[in-house]
Design an enzyme around this catalytic site. Structure first.
Site, PDB file in Angstrom:
ATOM      1  N   ASP A 135      67.004  35.750  51.033  1.00 26.46           N
ATOM      2  CA  ASP A 135      66.662  34.158  51.848  1.00 26.46           C
ATOM      3  C   ASP A 135      65.552  34.061  51.430  1.00 26.46           C
ATOM      4  O   ASP A 135      64.898  34.534  50.092  1.00 26.46           O
ATOM      5  CB  ASP A 135      66.427  34.849  53.547  1.00 26.46           C
TER       6      ASP A 135
HETATM    7  C1  BGC Z   1      66.393  30.349  56.213  1.00 24.96           C
HETATM    8  C2  BGC Z   1      68.091  29.883  55.735  1.00 24.96           C
HETATM    9  C3  BGC Z   1      68.384  28.991  54.343  1.00 24.96           C
HETATM   10  C4  BGC Z   1      67.412  29.012  53.781  1.00 24.96           C
HETATM   11  C5  BGC Z   1      67.772  27.889  52.246  1.00 24.96           C
HETATM   12  C6  BGC Z   1      65.286  29.364  55.036  1.00 24.96           C
HETATM   13  O1  BGC Z   1      64.808  29.577  55.413  1.00 24.96           O
HETATM   14  O2  BGC Z   1      65.762  31.723  56.601  1.00 24.96           O
HETATM   15  O3  BGC Z   1      68.905  30.395  56.646  1.00 24.96           O
HETATM   16  O4  BGC Z   1      69.894  29.073  54.619  1.00 24.96           O
HETATM   17  O5  BGC Z   1      65.578  28.832  54.193  1.00 24.96           O
HETATM   18  O6  BGC Z   1      67.347  27.061  53.228  1.00 24.96           O
END
Ligand code: BGC
Length: 760
Positions: free
Chosen positions: A303
């Site tokens: 993530d």
């Molecule tokens: C979130 C994810 C998301 C990723 C990309 C992160 O901050 O936790 O759910 O897919 O960003 O945008």
């Protein structure tokens, strides 16, 4: 002379680095293996890197434009394999996406012959494409208990995402929403692991299509966030979870297992730590459980900035290099950096120093290339919006409306307050009454969903839909409480409750629309689970007028309302129904449609009594002999699976083909369901079980299967479940599945029966 030589050398270096590559075509696993064997270490590491789009462009007069030098550095020098997110992050037109992503692909192919894989959070429809279809959020799909809706929503979202030339989405989210405080409750399908597993794998089919190789109307998925993200001890986003491993395997692993077995192309990892170890470095869960046990050949992506978080926030690594080493060795295949190219240099060093093996790198790169191959990127890196005439069509909008109708939950309907009679004067009030932002929640046009009113101005808020359905002359609008849309999501303006009360005196009935404003992730952290004081005061003062109140709850998690619930005649929880939510609600309130949603999570009554429906039995019966009787009854506002309809259903004749069974058997469970009211209606038939005595404290109930049916007035149907005996097993403290001999209670509606497991 020296100067000339230097210039020639620099030119040669430039040629060597920036010489255009031929587009690579990988069609089989053999092609992938052969190609990886030919790649340089720098090329391999590049494929393992993902950057945010902001890194390769800049803003000019309010528009984001790609920047040649930055593109050359990221995609040609470093050969970065993936880019993500909308610039800003704000939604763009399909044409913008087409131009932008095809330019990125051009550079990527020039850099190393391999197209980029672009990823977007198309979490409840085309979040980041203007003019696309926004469906209800996943929590609503959970409330529908109807996987067909999830299939349709994902299929349409895939089509509209390809219309934006994007092949990959970070969806579905199958964390379990087991803590009402968590700001990401609404991104999942509710608190139960079976509902998340069924909805998650159905969405994989909708997004990716039925085939292993994904066609140009479907997209790759990233199931997130692996795992136990939603039950942090603090209730706050990205903070540590602590839980027994038996529960981790039995409940939190289950939906991810179902999704990877359904062929999910990738999985995104939980940002937080579980039992003290950040998930991003937990080789046991990432490699052993997720990859090896299941035989899954997909790709594991971090993530946001989670390798940096290992040394900047979690303090398990002394520096970035150690953090990279730990994460890649644990099983991470691609890192969502997302700003910093030093990842590439450091990983090259780690391999050269022997701290990360070339085998691990090759495995990771094969996984990345396999995903790109399955997405068809080597054959056709780009898809053009002109080939997607159904983008944002009326048919797609209708599918979103049908879904919204099935996801709203009628929780109270005293004296048949609903359906609303025509011709009455209705006061529409509350901060959620006239807001597309509130209907959609986060991940809607922008990350925090703040611009939904501007971007969905052609869609109806609750107020607008009520005016259209009941006639403008019959609707009075006075908000009483409003959100401060320029501030934090919880901020409200100075309330004007007296104005709403004055308006109520002119009305026959009040529609009070309360809840939350939109938020996403950490900005949605919470200090107080109760509905805001202003909003509760509004309902109290309106109730003092004596006019009946219909309470509409619109938000991403259950905010406590136990002090105002007794004051209202009817309650509808619409959760986050998306762009068509206003129309869906007006149709339901008018009785054009019937309610069929059920609570996807337990709605708590008190702040110190938070639980889930599958609590352990001893949480409930608290008799301590000889001291004093104390009552530890589980006391909730509305239980998981609760929901009313305008009609009634009677259950009878629950029967099982075997009263005794052994492991390996399949139990056939039948029950008759009859529509005993006078309206057509849909009913979610839920089969629960309870292990009566077990070697670890058994749970009160577990959902084992569900089916949604539709019955006309007077119609009866036999609903059949084929329940493998192994579904009744639990994971013991040894981490293994056990089906213990003894009695099990099965329950559907008000019907119960007992079956006995014999020793095998
Ligand atoms: C979130 C994810 C998301 C990723 C990309 C992160 O901050 O936790 O759910 O897919 O960003 O945008």
């Amino acid at each position: 002379m020296e100067k000339l030589l230097l210039t020639v050398c620099l030119a040669m270096v430039h040629c060597a680095v920036f010489a255009d590559q031929k587009a690579v075509k990988l069609r089989t696993e053999q092609d992938i293996i052969a190609h990886v064997a030919k790649m340089t270490l720098e090329e391999k590491v590049g494929q393992m890197t993902e950057l945010v789009i902001d890194v390769i462009g800049h803003w000019e007069k309010g528009n984001f434009v790609l920047d040649n030098d930055k593109l050359e550095r990221a995609l040609i020098k470093y050969k970065v394999g993936s880019i993500l997110n909308a610039p800003g992050p704000v939604a763009q037109t399909p044409e913008y996406w087409y131009k932008t992503i095809s330019t990125i692909n051009e550079y990527s192919i020039r850099g190393c012959g391999i197209p980029c894989v672009y990823g977007l959070d198309q979490n409840h429809g085309t979040t980041y494409t203007l003019g696309g279809t926004l469906f209800p959020q996943n929590i609503n799909l959970g409330a529908s208990f109807n996987p067909e809706l999830a299939l349709k929503a994902a299929t349409i979202t895939a089509y509209e995402t390809r219309a934006s030339n994007c092949p990959w989405t970070y969806s579905p989210t199958v964390d379990l929403s087991r803590d009402p405080r968590w700001p990401r409750v609404w991104e999942n399908f509710g608190e139960d692991c079976l509902v998340n597993a069924v909805m998650g794998k159905t969405m994989i089919e909708g997004f990716q299509g039925k085939e292993k190789n994904i066609d140009r109307y479907h997209i790759g998925t990233s199931v997130k966030h692996f795992m136990a993200y939603g039950i942090a001890r603090t209730g706050k986003d990205r903070t540590p979870s602590y839980l027994p491993e038996f529960e981790l395997r039995e409940k939190h692993f289950a939906p991810f297992k179902a999704c990877v077995e359904a062929g999910a192309t990738s999985v995104m990892v939980n940002s937080g730590s579980v039992n003290g170890i950040p998930m991003h470095i937990n080789a046991k869960y990432l490699t052993q459980w997720l990859k090896e046990e299941t035989g899954w050949d997909g790709m594991l992506v971090t993530d946001w900035a989670d390798i940096d978080n290992l040394w900047k926030r979690e303090m398990v690594a002394a520096n970035k290099k150690d953090a990279i080493c730990m994460a890649i060795n644990a099983g991470i295949d691609m890192t969502m950096e997302p700003y910093d190219l030093s990842f590439c240099d450091l990983l090259v060093e780690l391999v050269r120093e022997g701290r990360v093996s070339m085998e691990r790198i090759d495995d990771a790169v094969r996984r990345v290339l396999r995903m790109k191959m399955r997405m068809g990127l080597f054959e056709q890196p780009d898809t053009n919006p002109k080939d997607y005439p159904e983008f944002g069509s009326a048919a797609h909008r209708k599918a979103a409306l049908d879904a919204a109708v099935e996801t709203m939950v009628l929780l109270k309907n005293q004296n048949n307050t609903l359906p609303l009679q025509q011709g009455k004067n209705i006061l529409v009030t509350g901060p959620n009454a006239n807001s597309m932002r509130c209907l959609n929640g986060g991940w809607s046009y922008t990350w925090q969903g703040k611009d939904a009113d501007k971007n969905a101005s052609d869609k109806n808020t609750i107020l607008e839909a009520m005016q259209q359905r009941f006639g403008k002359d019959n609707i009075i609008y006075e908000a009483g409480v409003t959100y401060n849309n320029d501030g934090q999501y919880w901020e409200e303006n100075e309330p004007e409750i007296a104005k709403a009360v004055a308006a109520a005196l002119k009305a026959d009935i009040i529609l009070a629309c309360v809840g939350e404003n939109s938020y996403t992730e950490t900005p949605g952290n919470l200090d107080n689970l109760a509905l805001s004081a202003n909003q509760r005061q509004l309902v109290k003062e309106l109730a003092a007028t004596g006019k009946p109140i219909i309470l509409i709850i619109n938000g991403g998690r259950p905010r406590l309302i136990s002090d105002i619930e007794p004051l209202v005649s009817a309650v509808v929880d619409i959760l986050l129904p998306g762009n068509e939510g206003g129309d869906a609600l007006a149709r339901l309130l008018a009785g054009d449609e019937n309610f069929s949603g059920r609570m996807p999570y337990t709605y708590p009554r008190h702040s110190a009594s938070l639980t889930t429906y599958d609590y352990r039995v001893s949480e409930e019966t608290g008799i301590m002999e000889g001291v004093y009787d104390y009552n530890a009854q589980v006391n909730v506002q509305w239980p998981f699976g609760y929901g009313l309809s305008y009609t009634t259903f009677a259950y009878s004749n629950l029967r099982v083909d075997k009263s005794e069974f052994r492991n390996g058997d399949i139990l056939t469970v039948n029950v008759d369901v009859k529509n005993t009211g006078n309206r057509i209606g849909k009913e979610s038939v839920l089969l629960f079980s309870r292990d009566m005595v077990a070697s670890i404290v058994p749970e009160s109930r577990r959902l084992r299967a569900f089916q949604k049916i539709e019955l006309k007035p007077g119609q009866q149907q036999t609903v059949t479940f084929r329940l493998p005996a192994s579904d009744l097993a639990f994971v013991g403290i040894d981490g293994k599945w056990h089906l213990e001999p003894g009695a099990f209670k099965l329950q559907i509606g008000n019907q119960h029966c007992t079956v006995t497991c014999l020793a095998s």
